[in-house]
Design an enzyme around this catalytic site. Structure first.
Site, PDB file in Angstrom:
ATOM      1  N   PHE A   1      -2.468  -1.842 -13.669  1.00 33.67           N
ATOM      2  CA  PHE A   1      -3.507  -2.481 -13.306  1.00 33.67           C
ATOM      3  C   PHE A   1      -4.699  -1.933 -13.338  1.00 33.67           C
ATOM      4  CE2 PHE A   1      -5.749  -4.874  -9.464  1.00 33.67           C
ATOM      5  CZ  PHE A   1      -6.741  -5.339 -10.244  1.00 33.67           C
TER       6      PHE A   1
ATOM      7  N   THR B   1      -5.319   4.640  -1.239  1.00 35.83           N
ATOM      8  CA  THR B   1      -5.437   3.326  -0.501  1.00 35.83           C
ATOM      9  C   THR B   1      -6.152   3.274   0.859  1.00 35.83           C
ATOM     10  OG1 THR B   1      -4.462   1.280   0.060  1.00 35.83           O
ATOM     11  CG2 THR B   1      -3.036   3.270   0.173  1.00 35.83           C
ATOM     12  N   ASP B   2      -6.763   2.310   1.361  1.00 39.88           N
ATOM     13  CA  ASP B   2      -7.336   2.131   2.749  1.00 39.88           C
ATOM     14  C   ASP B   2      -6.101   1.804   3.582  1.00 39.88           C
ATOM     15  OD1 ASP B   2      -6.845  -0.624   1.922  1.00 39.88           O
ATOM     16  OD2 ASP B   2      -8.659  -1.357   2.557  1.00 39.88           O
ATOM     17  N   GLU B   3      -4.898   1.446   3.033  1.00 44.32           N
ATOM     18  CA  GLU B   3      -3.686   0.927   4.061  1.00 44.32           C
ATOM     19  C   GLU B   3      -3.348   2.226   4.769  1.00 44.32           C
ATOM     20  OE1 GLU B   3      -0.641  -1.425   2.405  1.00 44.32           O
ATOM     21  OE2 GLU B   3      -2.082  -2.821   1.429  1.00 44.32           O
TER      22      GLU B   3
ATOM     23  N   TYR C   1       5.304   1.387   1.934  1.00 42.29           N
ATOM     24  CA  TYR C   1       4.039   1.930   0.994  1.00 42.29           C
ATOM     25  C   TYR C   1       2.946   2.831   1.530  1.00 42.29           C
ATOM     26  CZ  TYR C   1      -0.036   1.199  -1.709  1.00 42.29           C
ATOM     27  OH  TYR C   1      -1.457   1.407  -2.393  1.00 42.29           O
TER      28      TYR C   1
ATOM     29  N   LYS D   1       1.822   6.689   0.719  1.00 45.52           N
ATOM     30  CA  LYS D   1       0.864   6.986   0.127  1.00 45.52           C
ATOM     31  C   LYS D   1       0.071   7.992   1.041  1.00 45.52           C
ATOM     32  CE  LYS D   1      -1.463   5.630  -3.131  1.00 45.52           C
ATOM     33  NZ  LYS D   1      -1.469   6.197  -4.169  1.00 45.52           N
TER      34      LYS D   1
ATOM     35  N   ARG E   1      -8.677  -9.105   4.301  1.00 49.40           N
ATOM     36  CA  ARG E   1      -8.751  -7.939   3.461  1.00 49.40           C
ATOM     37  C   ARG E   1     -10.093  -7.763   2.949  1.00 49.40           C
ATOM     38  NH1 ARG E   1      -4.441  -7.172   5.669  1.00 49.40           N
ATOM     39  NH2 ARG E   1      -2.507  -6.749   4.794  1.00 49.40           N
TER      40      ARG E   1
ATOM     41  N   ARG F   1       5.057 -11.545   6.488  1.00 47.50           N
ATOM     42  CA  ARG F   1       5.378 -10.188   6.037  1.00 47.50           C
ATOM     43  C   ARG F   1       5.850  -9.388   7.101  1.00 47.50           C
ATOM     44  NH1 ARG F   1       1.047  -7.088   2.673  1.00 47.50           N
ATOM     45  NH2 ARG F   1       1.927  -8.257   0.796  1.00 47.50           N
TER      46      ARG F   1
HETATM   47  P1  NAD Z   1       0.041  -1.051 -10.384  1.00 53.43           P
HETATM   48  O1  NAD Z   1       1.776  -1.072  -9.674  1.00 53.43           O
HETATM   49  O2  NAD Z   1      -0.388  -1.892 -11.219  1.00 53.43           O
HETATM   50  O3  NAD Z   1       0.357   0.113 -11.623  1.00 53.43           O
HETATM   51  C1  NAD Z   1       1.239   1.392 -11.181  1.00 53.43           C
HETATM   52  C2  NAD Z   1       1.397   2.121 -12.594  1.00 53.43           C
HETATM   53  O4  NAD Z   1       2.248   3.287 -12.361  1.00 53.43           O
HETATM   54  C3  NAD Z   1       2.384   1.355 -13.406  1.00 53.43           C
HETATM   55  O5  NAD Z   1       1.813   1.351 -15.017  1.00 53.43           O
HETATM   56  C4  NAD Z   1       3.563   2.058 -13.535  1.00 53.43           C
HETATM   57  O6  NAD Z   1       4.271   1.893 -14.703  1.00 53.43           O
HETATM   58  C5  NAD Z   1       3.219   3.313 -13.303  1.00 53.43           C
HETATM   59  N1  NAD Z   1       4.349   4.160 -12.469  1.00 53.43           N
HETATM   60  C6  NAD Z   1       4.954   3.904 -11.318  1.00 53.43           C
HETATM   61  N2  NAD Z   1       5.972   4.686 -11.042  1.00 53.43           N
HETATM   62  C7  NAD Z   1       5.812   5.633 -11.951  1.00 53.43           C
HETATM   63  C8  NAD Z   1       6.599   6.837 -12.219  1.00 53.43           C
HETATM   64  N3  NAD Z   1       7.430   7.301 -11.537  1.00 53.43           N
HETATM   65  N4  NAD Z   1       6.091   7.551 -13.245  1.00 53.43           N
HETATM   66  C9  NAD Z   1       5.059   7.510 -14.190  1.00 53.43           C
HETATM   67  N5  NAD Z   1       4.583   6.222 -13.960  1.00 53.43           N
HETATM   68  C10 NAD Z   1       5.018   5.286 -12.984  1.00 53.43           C
HETATM   69  O7  NAD Z   1      -0.691  -0.203  -9.301  1.00 53.43           O
HETATM   70  P2  NAD Z   1      -2.268  -0.456  -9.151  1.00 53.43           P
HETATM   71  O8  NAD Z   1      -2.456  -1.656  -8.257  1.00 53.43           O
HETATM   72  O9  NAD Z   1      -2.867  -0.377 -10.462  1.00 53.43           O
HETATM   73  O10 NAD Z   1      -2.713   0.816  -8.414  1.00 53.43           O
HETATM   74  C11 NAD Z   1      -2.943   2.058  -9.246  1.00 53.43           C
HETATM   75  C12 NAD Z   1      -3.193   3.155  -7.822  1.00 53.43           C
HETATM   76  O11 NAD Z   1      -4.482   2.649  -7.009  1.00 53.43           O
HETATM   77  C13 NAD Z   1      -1.991   3.398  -6.886  1.00 53.43           C
HETATM   78  O12 NAD Z   1      -1.997   4.573  -6.602  1.00 53.43           O
HETATM   79  C14 NAD Z   1      -2.414   2.667  -5.617  1.00 53.43           C
HETATM   80  O13 NAD Z   1      -1.591   3.003  -4.782  1.00 53.43           O
HETATM   81  C15 NAD Z   1      -3.606   2.486  -5.670  1.00 53.43           C
HETATM   82  N6  NAD Z   1      -4.627   1.399  -5.015  1.00 53.43           N
HETATM   83  C16 NAD Z   1      -4.199   0.214  -5.526  1.00 53.43           C
HETATM   84  C17 NAD Z   1      -5.158  -0.725  -4.899  1.00 53.43           C
HETATM   85  C18 NAD Z   1      -4.869  -2.264  -5.360  1.00 53.43           C
HETATM   86  O14 NAD Z   1      -5.380  -3.159  -4.538  1.00 53.43           O
HETATM   87  N7  NAD Z   1      -4.157  -2.513  -6.213  1.00 53.43           N
HETATM   88  C19 NAD Z   1      -6.050  -0.193  -3.895  1.00 53.43           C
HETATM   89  C20 NAD Z   1      -6.205   1.019  -3.516  1.00 53.43           C
HETATM   90  C21 NAD Z   1      -5.533   1.859  -4.091  1.00 53.43           C
HETATM   91  O1  DAU Z   2      -5.753  -2.331   0.628  1.00 53.78           O
HETATM   92  C1  DAU Z   2      -5.229  -1.928  -0.584  1.00 53.78           C
HETATM   93  C2  DAU Z   2      -4.058  -2.403  -0.800  1.00 53.78           C
HETATM   94  O2  DAU Z   2      -3.983  -3.737  -1.270  1.00 53.78           O
HETATM   95  C3  DAU Z   2      -3.353  -1.442  -2.140  1.00 53.78           C
HETATM   96  O3  DAU Z   2      -3.128  -0.183  -1.609  1.00 53.78           O
HETATM   97  C4  DAU Z   2      -1.909  -2.105  -2.733  1.00 53.78           C
HETATM   98  O4  DAU Z   2      -1.483  -1.514  -3.590  1.00 53.78           O
HETATM   99  C5  DAU Z   2      -2.228  -3.677  -2.849  1.00 53.78           C
HETATM  100  O5  DAU Z   2      -0.847  -4.185  -3.292  1.00 53.78           O
HETATM  101  C6  DAU Z   2      -2.942  -4.302  -1.921  1.00 53.78           C
HETATM  102  O6  DAU Z   2      -1.985  -4.498  -0.530  1.00 53.78           O
HETATM  103  P1  DAU Z   2      -1.702  -5.922   0.118  1.00 53.78           P
HETATM  104  O7  DAU Z   2      -0.666  -5.961   0.789  1.00 53.78           O
HETATM  105  O8  DAU Z   2      -3.289  -6.088   1.042  1.00 53.78           O
HETATM  106  O9  DAU Z   2      -2.084  -6.997  -1.143  1.00 53.78           O
HETATM  107  P2  DAU Z   2      -1.241  -8.305  -1.566  1.00 53.78           P
HETATM  108  O10 DAU Z   2      -2.074  -8.854  -2.700  1.00 53.78           O
HETATM  109  O11 DAU Z   2       0.091  -8.154  -1.491  1.00 53.78           O
HETATM  110  O12 DAU Z   2      -1.608  -9.378  -0.204  1.00 53.78           O
HETATM  111  C7  DAU Z   2      -2.955  -9.661   0.232  1.00 53.78           C
HETATM  112  C8  DAU Z   2      -2.815 -10.542   1.546  1.00 53.78           C
HETATM  113  O13 DAU Z   2      -2.195 -12.008   1.125  1.00 53.78           O
HETATM  114  C9  DAU Z   2      -1.936  -9.848   2.571  1.00 53.78           C
HETATM  115  O14 DAU Z   2      -2.489 -10.150   3.895  1.00 53.78           O
HETATM  116  C10 DAU Z   2      -0.335 -10.569   2.325  1.00 53.78           C
HETATM  117  C11 DAU Z   2      -0.820 -11.885   1.962  1.00 53.78           C
HETATM  118  N1  DAU Z   2       0.032 -12.801   0.945  1.00 53.78           N
HETATM  119  C12 DAU Z   2       0.428 -11.974  -0.196  1.00 53.78           C
HETATM  120  C13 DAU Z   2       1.320 -12.440  -1.112  1.00 53.78           C
HETATM  121  C14 DAU Z   2       1.773 -11.779  -2.166  1.00 53.78           C
HETATM  122  C15 DAU Z   2       0.417 -13.876   1.081  1.00 53.78           C
HETATM  123  O15 DAU Z   2      -0.094 -14.401   2.254  1.00 53.78           O
HETATM  124  N2  DAU Z   2       1.301 -14.356   0.339  1.00 53.78           N
HETATM  125  C16 DAU Z   2       1.765 -13.913  -0.924  1.00 53.78           C
HETATM  126  O16 DAU Z   2       2.702 -14.393  -1.523  1.00 53.78           O
END
Ligand code: NAD
Ligand code: DAU
Length: 349
Positions: A13, A132-134, A157, A161, A221, A288
C-alpha cells in the site's frame, strides 16, 4: 543514473505510493523495488510506472539474509527506504511469528547487508526505516506521541516494529550506519488492502455486508492520506538529519465510530442510496484483544524542521479514496480472490 535506491515493500500500500513518487520525481535515480509479493503485495498497484526506464522490480524475501547480501553487492545501493513488513495487527494476533521473522529478522538482514556493502565508505549513504506510531503504545484521553516518548508496544505487530526500530538505532550507534527513522500514524487511501478499517468497510458497504465495529467503537486513531505520507518520506529521505527520528501524523483524530458514520454518509451519497442506508450495516462485534485505546501524533518536529504538513483534509482524502475504490472494482476483486498472483506469473515468468 546518479543514485541507486532500494525500496522494500514497494508493491504494498504505502510502498507503491513511495515508488511512484520516486520514479516520477527522480528520473536520475535507479529505483529498485524489492518485494516478496505476500498476500499484501500487488504489482497491479504499479501498472502506470512498471515500464519506466529508471524502475526495476525484484521479487525477493527479506528473510533470506544471503539473498539480501547478494542483491546489495549486485546493485551497489546508495540508499534504502525500508517499508517491507507484515503490517496488520489482527494477523499478528493470529500468527506472531510471521511478524517476528519479517519485521525483526528481515530488518536485521537488510541492516547487515548495508553494513557490509558500505563498510569502507558510509559517505552519502542512508538507511531509512519506515515505522509506526504503535511502538509508543496507547494514550489516555489526552496527550500526544512525541519523538521522545518511551516505547511501550502492546501487540505482536507493534512489538516487532519496535524491535526493528531499536535495531536500526543500534546499528547507527555501534557501526555508524547513517539512518533516519519515521513513526507514522494510520494511513488511508487508494490501493490499501481491504483488511484495514477503511477499505474493508468500503468493500462491505458496496456488498451490503455488516460493518464489524470492534468493542464500543470509541477507539481513536490519527488518520493521514497516504500520498502525504509518501511526500513526507521523500522529504525526510533527502533532508532529514542523520540519526534523527520524525513523527508523521495527520493532525486528524477520529473515534472509529465517528469515522465510520462519516464514511457511511459519503458512501450513501456516492452510491445514490437513501441517507442512513449504509449506517444500518453497522454491527458491534467482539473487541480486538489488547486493543490500543488512542493514538495521537505530535508532528510538529517534521513540520517546523522540514516544512511538511498534510495537503488534503480528511473529508477530501476520504472522498478521493472512496472514488478510487468505486472506480477500481476489478482491483478489489483481484486482491480479494488472489488473482494478482496470476498477473505476476504472466508478467514476469
Ligand atoms: P502492506 O502490508 O500494504 O505492504 C507490505 C509490503 O511488504 C507488501 O508488498 C508485502 O508483499 C511486502 N513484504 C511483506 N513481507 C515481506 C518479506 N518478508 N520480504 C519482502 N517483502 C515483504 O503495508 P503498508 O500498510 O504499506 O505498510 C508499509 C510500512 O509502513 C510497514 O513497515 C508498516 O509497518 C509501516 N506503517 C504503516 C502504516 C499504515 O497505516 N498502513 C502506518 C505507519 C507505518
Ligand atoms: O497507527 C499506525 C498503524 O495503523 C500501522 O502501523 C498499521 O500497519 C496499520 O494496520 C494501522 O493499525 P490499526 O490497527 O490502527 O489499523 P486497522 O485499520 O486494523 O484498525 C483501525 C481501527 O479500527 C482500530 O481501532 C481497530 C478498528 N477496527 C478495525 C477493523 C479491521 C474495527 O473496529 N473493525 C475492523 O474490522
Amino acid at each position: 543514473m546518479n543514485k541507486t535506491i532500494l525500496i522494500t515493500g514497494g508493491a504494498g500500500f504505502i510502498g507503491s505510493h513511495v515508488v511512484r513518487l520516486f520514479v516520477n520525481k527522480y528520473p536520475n535515480y535507479r529505483i529498485v523495488n524489492l518485494d516478496a509479493l505476500t498476500y499484501a503485495g500487488n504489482l497491479e498497484n504499479l501498472k502506470d510506472i512498471e515500464h519506466a526506464s529508471n524502475y526495476e522490480f525484484v521479487k525477493a524475501d527479506i528473510r533470506d539474509g544471503s539473498k539480501m547480501n547478494d542483491l546489495f553487492r549486485q546493485y551497489n545501493f546508495d540508499g534504502v527506504i525500508h517499508l517491507a513488513a507484515e503490517s496488520h495487527v489482527d494477523r499478528s494476533i493470529i500468527d506472531p511469528n510471521a511478524f517476528i521473522e519479517t519485521n525483526v529478522m528481515g530488518t536485521a538482514n537488510l541492516l547487515n547487508a548495508a553494513k557490509s556493502l558500505w563498510a569502507n565508505n558510509m559517505e552519502g549513504k542512508r538507511f531509512y526505516h519506515v515505522s509506526t506510531d504503535e511502538v509508543y503504545g496507547s494514550l489516555g484521553e489526552t496527550g500526544f506521541f512525541l519523538e521522545t516518548t518511551s516505547y511501550d508496544p502492546q501487540s505482536p505487530y507493534s512489538a516487532s516494529k519496535a524491535a526493528s526500530d531499536h535495531l536500526v538505532r543500534a546499528y547507527g550507534n555501534t557501526y555508524h550506519m547513517p539512518f533516519v527513522l519515521t513513526n507514522c500514524s494510520n494511513n488511508y487511501g487508494q490501493n490499501q488492502f481491504p483488511e484495514k478499517l477503511i477499505p474493508l468497510f468500503i468493500n462491505n458497504i458496496c456488498n451490503n455486508k455488516p460493518l464489524p465495529v470492534y468493542g464500543d467503537g470509541k477507539y481513536t486513531r490519527d488518520w493521514l492520506y497516504v500520498v502525504d505520507h509518501a511526500r513526507a518520506i521523500d522529504l525526510v529521505f533527502h533532508e532529514g538529519r542523520n540519526g534523527e527520528t520524525y513523527n508523521i501524523g495527520g493532525f486528524n483524530e477520529w473515534q472509529n465510530i465517528d469515522l465510520i458514520k462519516l464514511l457511511c454518509v459519503q458512501m450513501d451519497e456516492k452510491l445514490g442510496r437513501a441517507p442512513g442506508t449504509s449506517a444500518q450495516l453497522i454491527t458491534y462485534v467482539k473487541d480486538r484483544p489488547g486493543h490500543d485505546k488512542r493514538y495521537a501524533i505530535d508532528a510538529n518536529k517534521i513540520n517546523k524542521e522540514l516544512g511538511w504538513s498534510p495537503s488534503v483534509t480528511f473529508e477530501e482524502g476520504l472522498s478521493k479514496t472512496i472514488d478510487w475504490y468505486l472506480e477500481n472494482e476489478e482491483w478489489l476483486n483481484h486482491v480479494t480472490s488472489g488473482d494478482y498472483q496470476t498477473y505476476y506469473s504472466k508478467q514476469y515468468s
